[in-house]
Design a protein around this motif. Structure first.
Motif, short mmCIF file in Angstrom:
data_model
loop_
_atom_site.label_atom_id
_atom_site.label_comp_id
_atom_site.label_asym_id
_atom_site.label_seq_id
_atom_site.Cartn_x
_atom_site.Cartn_y
_atom_site.Cartn_z
N GLY A 79 6.26 -0.11 1.36
CA GLY A 79 5.06 -0.05 2.20
C GLY A 79 5.22 -0.71 3.56
N ILE A 80 4.10 -0.86 4.22
CA ILE A 80 4.03 -1.46 5.56
C ILE A 80 4.27 -2.97 5.48
CG2 ILE A 80 2.46 -1.92 7.49
CD1 ILE A 80 1.10 0.77 6.76
N ALA A 81 5.04 -3.50 6.42
CA ALA A 81 5.29 -4.94 6.56
C ALA A 81 5.86 -5.59 5.30
CB ALA A 81 4.02 -5.66 7.02
N VAL A 82 6.77 -4.90 4.65
CA VAL A 82 7.45 -5.42 3.46
C VAL A 82 8.77 -6.04 3.89
CG1 VAL A 82 8.61 -4.74 1.31
CG2 VAL A 82 6.37 -3.78 1.90
N HIS A 83 9.14 -7.15 3.25
CA HIS A 83 10.44 -7.76 3.49
C HIS A 83 11.24 -7.65 2.20
CE1 HIS A 83 13.07 -11.55 4.02
NE2 HIS A 83 13.69 -10.49 4.49
N LEU A 84 12.36 -6.95 2.26
CA LEU A 84 13.25 -6.78 1.13
C LEU A 84 14.49 -7.62 1.39
CD1 LEU A 84 13.77 -5.31 -1.52
CD2 LEU A 84 14.58 -3.35 -0.21
N GLY A 85 14.66 -8.69 0.62
CA GLY A 85 15.75 -9.64 0.85
C GLY A 85 17.13 -9.08 0.58
N ARG A 98 1.94 -2.95 0.61
CA ARG A 98 1.90 -3.58 1.93
C ARG A 98 2.04 -5.10 1.84
NH1 ARG A 98 -1.49 -2.96 6.96
NH2 ARG A 98 -1.71 -0.80 6.34
N GLY A 99 2.90 -5.64 2.71
CA GLY A 99 3.03 -7.08 2.85
C GLY A 99 3.79 -7.78 1.73
N ALA A 100 4.35 -7.04 0.79
CA ALA A 100 5.10 -7.67 -0.30
C ALA A 100 6.37 -8.33 0.23
CB ALA A 100 5.45 -6.63 -1.37
N ARG A 101 6.79 -9.37 -0.47
CA ARG A 101 8.01 -10.10 -0.13
C ARG A 101 8.90 -10.09 -1.36
NH1 ARG A 101 6.43 -8.99 4.02
NH2 ARG A 101 5.53 -10.28 5.62
N GLU A 105 18.44 -10.55 -4.01
CA GLU A 105 18.98 -10.23 -5.33
C GLU A 105 17.91 -9.93 -6.39
OE1 GLU A 105 22.26 -9.74 -5.63
OE2 GLU A 105 22.61 -10.42 -3.59
N ALA A 106 16.65 -9.81 -6.01
CA ALA A 106 15.60 -9.43 -6.97
C ALA A 106 15.74 -7.96 -7.31
CB ALA A 106 14.22 -9.71 -6.38
N LEU A 114 4.19 -2.18 -7.38
CA LEU A 114 3.99 -3.57 -6.99
C LEU A 114 2.81 -3.66 -6.03
CD1 LEU A 114 5.60 -6.20 -7.60
CD2 LEU A 114 6.68 -5.88 -5.39
N PRO A 115 1.76 -4.42 -6.36
CA PRO A 115 0.59 -4.51 -5.49
C PRO A 115 0.89 -5.15 -4.13
CG PRO A 115 0.11 -5.39 -7.68
CD PRO A 115 1.60 -5.18 -7.59
N ALA A 116 0.00 -4.91 -3.19
CA ALA A 116 0.11 -5.49 -1.85
C ALA A 116 0.21 -7.01 -1.93
CB ALA A 116 -1.11 -5.10 -1.01
N ASP A 117 0.96 -7.57 -1.00
CA ASP A 117 1.12 -9.02 -0.82
C ASP A 117 1.75 -9.75 -2.00
OD1 ASP A 117 -0.03 -8.94 1.79
OD2 ASP A 117 -2.01 -8.82 0.87
N THR A 118 2.37 -9.04 -2.91
CA THR A 118 3.06 -9.67 -4.04
C THR A 118 4.33 -10.35 -3.55
OG1 THR A 118 2.22 -8.02 -5.57
CG2 THR A 118 4.16 -9.23 -6.28
N ILE A 119 4.63 -11.49 -4.12
CA ILE A 119 5.88 -12.19 -3.83
C ILE A 119 6.74 -12.19 -5.08
CG2 ILE A 119 6.93 -14.39 -3.20
CD1 ILE A 119 4.34 -14.99 -1.61
#
Length: 132
Positions: A79-85, A98-101, A105-106, A114-119
């Motif tokens: 989604g939008i503004a997601v950071h995939l490590g 949206r906004g998930a982090r 290695e996850a 995965l819901p929005a803003d999930t870490i």
């Protein structure tokens, strides 16, 4: 009319120069050392770093960042503004809100929502389906 360049260069805070090409499907920034399928969609303000993989049919939203070595499997949606490590993996047909982090290695399994803003912490292996 002048033709817009498909190559971009940026200087990082530590003085390194990083280079990207614009992906033909969406216009996002892709490292020349990444592997992105021609039919994947990379939003104009998204970044895919070196050694990352974005598989056929996958979509990466605006302002998202796919770090080095991360994998987005076929038909997954980031989604939008997601950071995939770095080194993280998103399974086939998974949906990342949206906004998930997603930490380094996850691993998210195929079909997960995965819901929005999930870490998701680094090194976590998500099992089963998460309600959206």
């Amino acid at each position: 009319m002048p033709r817009k360049s498909m190559r971009e260069e940026f200087e990082t805070d530590d003085g390194r120069v990083v280079r990207y090409v614009r992906h033909p499907h969406g216009g996002g920034f892709v490292s020349p050392k990444a592997k992105v399928a021609p039919d994947a969609w990379i939003a104009k303000s998204a970044y895919v770093e070196e050694n990352a993989v974005v598989a056929p049919g996958a979509r990466v939203g605006e302002n998202s960042w796919i770090e080095s070595g991360a994998i987005v499997e076929p038909e997954a949606i980031v989604g939008i503004a997601v950071h995939l490590g770095a080194g993280a993996r998103i399974g086939a047909r998974a949906r990342v809100g949206r906004g998930a982090r997603i930490g380094s290695e996850a691993i998210l399994p195929a079909g997960v929502k995965l819901p929005a803003d999930t870490i998701v912490a680094a090194g976590t292996k998500v099992s089963g389906r998460i309600a959206a």
